[in-house]
Motif scaffolding. Structure first.
Motif, PDB file in Angstrom:
ATOM      1  N   ILE A 165       0.807  -1.224   0.000  1.00 40.47           N
ATOM      2  CA  ILE A 165       0.000   0.000   0.000  1.00 40.47           C
ATOM      3  C   ILE A 165       0.838   1.272   0.000  1.00 40.47           C
ATOM      4  CG2 ILE A 165      -1.955  -1.136   1.150  1.00 40.47           C
ATOM      5  CD1 ILE A 165      -1.103   0.214   3.747  1.00 40.47           C
ATOM      6  N   ARG A 168       1.137   4.540  -3.044  1.00 46.35           N
ATOM      7  CA  ARG A 168      -0.040   4.382  -3.903  1.00 46.35           C
ATOM      8  C   ARG A 168      -1.045   5.443  -3.498  1.00 46.35           C
ATOM      9  NH1 ARG A 168      -2.346  -1.560  -3.777  1.00 46.35           N
ATOM     10  NH2 ARG A 168      -3.818  -0.540  -5.188  1.00 46.35           N
ATOM     11  N   MET A 170      -4.297   7.658  -2.846  1.00 48.37           N
ATOM     12  CA  MET A 170      -5.754   7.603  -2.758  1.00 48.37           C
ATOM     13  C   MET A 170      -6.242   8.968  -3.212  1.00 48.37           C
ATOM     14  SD  MET A 170      -6.313   5.534   0.816  1.00 48.37           S
ATOM     15  CE  MET A 170      -4.764   5.999   1.606  1.00 48.37           C
ATOM     16  N   GLN A 217      -7.357  -0.248  -0.321  1.00 44.08           N
ATOM     17  CA  GLN A 217      -6.211  -0.247  -1.222  1.00 44.08           C
ATOM     18  C   GLN A 217      -5.811  -1.665  -1.627  1.00 44.08           C
ATOM     19  OE1 GLN A 217      -5.602   2.720  -2.651  1.00 44.08           O
ATOM     20  NE2 GLN A 217      -3.524   3.049  -1.926  1.00 44.08           N
TER      21      GLN A 217
END
Length: 346
Positions: A165, A168, A170, A217
């Motif tokens: 995660i 990455r 959001m 995620q």
């Protein structure tokens, strides 16, 4: 030059760089000579966060940090000049790796590299950073970043999943990100004004949302994520706490702020076995009681305490207090003062 987060000595024996604001601490490179600013910031970041190599054009740096702690959650807001931040193995050896970072970029851009991935963060984006593996982040313009240090045990993820995660983004437009971004950003800005009891509950809500975002995620099944009602209820809980002192706070104002019907607000709280009015009243009374217990000998008067937490008059405050605790505010205050007198006489 070395720095300690509790007292960063300014050059030449000047005033301390850290200014206490509630539970928070503030420091700024403007309190040291320009030629020492980058070294100072290295030491400050090491003391409050983790060791990093920070490089900037010209070798000087204008930066500011505000640090706070709510329950299990460490919160740090940094505003800095453009530059490059590297977390290398020689710095990682200094850390204990107990925390994972979640970061909300609120100004500028950030080009993040970790665990074989590279991404660019825009304002409003959220991402996770691992503190025990190398990373590199380039900030091409002045930026503001809000960092939340979460005990890795609270995320409930194995190490292999945490690796998946990092770096990455959001984005504001998808999933839990819009709620998460606004909630976490607001929490960082207002953490110093929260009472300790409110801080504990808000921190718990924040960690729950971060854990849900991490699961999302990873592509968790919908059943493994909090439902829409649960997420909305967390948001409403935070809204109530931030407006607890407003005597006009009501199911109607909550519904308008969240673009839902009053009936929907009531339904959400029915699922918790209470009503929205009872929940607000209980929180207000808890804050009033805590204030009376904390400093009974310096109490500004019962009416003042009640008004500060949203009660419109002494009579309303007194009735609600007796209904909740089985005694009047005056009797509670006398008891608290008596207890303090006994303690002082021992």
């Amino acid at each position: 030059m070395s720095a300690n987060i509790s007292s960063f000595p300014a050059a030449g024996g000047g005033r301390d760089v850290v200014a206490e604001r509630g539970r928070g601490q503030v420091l700024c490179t403007s309190t040291v000579p320009l030629s020492e600013s980058l070294d100072f910031w290295h030491d400050a970041v090491l003391a409050r966060l983790v060791g990093m190599d920070i490089s900037a054009k010209g070798g000087t740096y204008a930066a500011r940090m505000r640090a706070d702690h709510l329950g299990d959650l460490g919160i740090t807001t940094v505003e800095c000049d453009p530059g490059v931040v590297r977390r290398t193995p020689r710095f990682i050896a200094r850390g204990d790796g107990r925390e994972v970072w979640a970061a909300v970029l609120t100004r500028g851009l950030a080009q993040v590299e970790q665990d074989g991935r590279a991404t660019e963060l825009r304002p409003g984006d959220v991402t996770f950073f691992e503190t025990v593996r190398p990373s590199r982040t380039r900030f091409p313009q002045r930026f503001q970043l809000k960092i939340f240090a979460v005990p890795r045990s609270r995320l409930g993820l194995p190490e292999a999943d945490i690796r998946r995660i990092t770096a990455r983004p959001m984005r504001q437009e998808t999933g839990l990100a819009p709620l998460l971004s606004s909630f976490m950003s607001r929490l960082a800005d207002t953490s110093g004004s929260c009472s300790r009891s409110a801080a504990e509950q808000l921190a718990g809500s924040a960690v729950d949302l971060l854990a849900a975002a991490a699961a999302q995620q990873l592509g968790a099944e919908p059943a493994g994520l909090p439902g829409a009602d649960r997420v909305l209820l967390l948001r409403i809980h935070a809204f109530i706490r931030w407006h607890l002192a407003d005597p006009d706070l009501s199911p109607e104002t909550i519904a308008r702020a969240h673009h839902i019907s009053v009936r929907y607000v009531h339904r959400l709280f029915e699922g918790q076995g209470t009503t929205v009015s009872r929940w607000i009243r209980r929180l207000r009374l808890r804050e009033c009681r805590a204030e009376l217990t904390r400093t009974p000998e310096r109490s500004p008067g019962l009416a003042g305490v009640g008004r500060r937490w949203g009660f419109t008059g002494t009579a309303q405050f007194g009735r609600a207090f007796r209904r909740e605790y089985g005694t009047s505010p005056t009797e509670w205050l006398q008891h608290a003062r008596g207890g303090r007198s006994v303690e002082k006489g021992e």
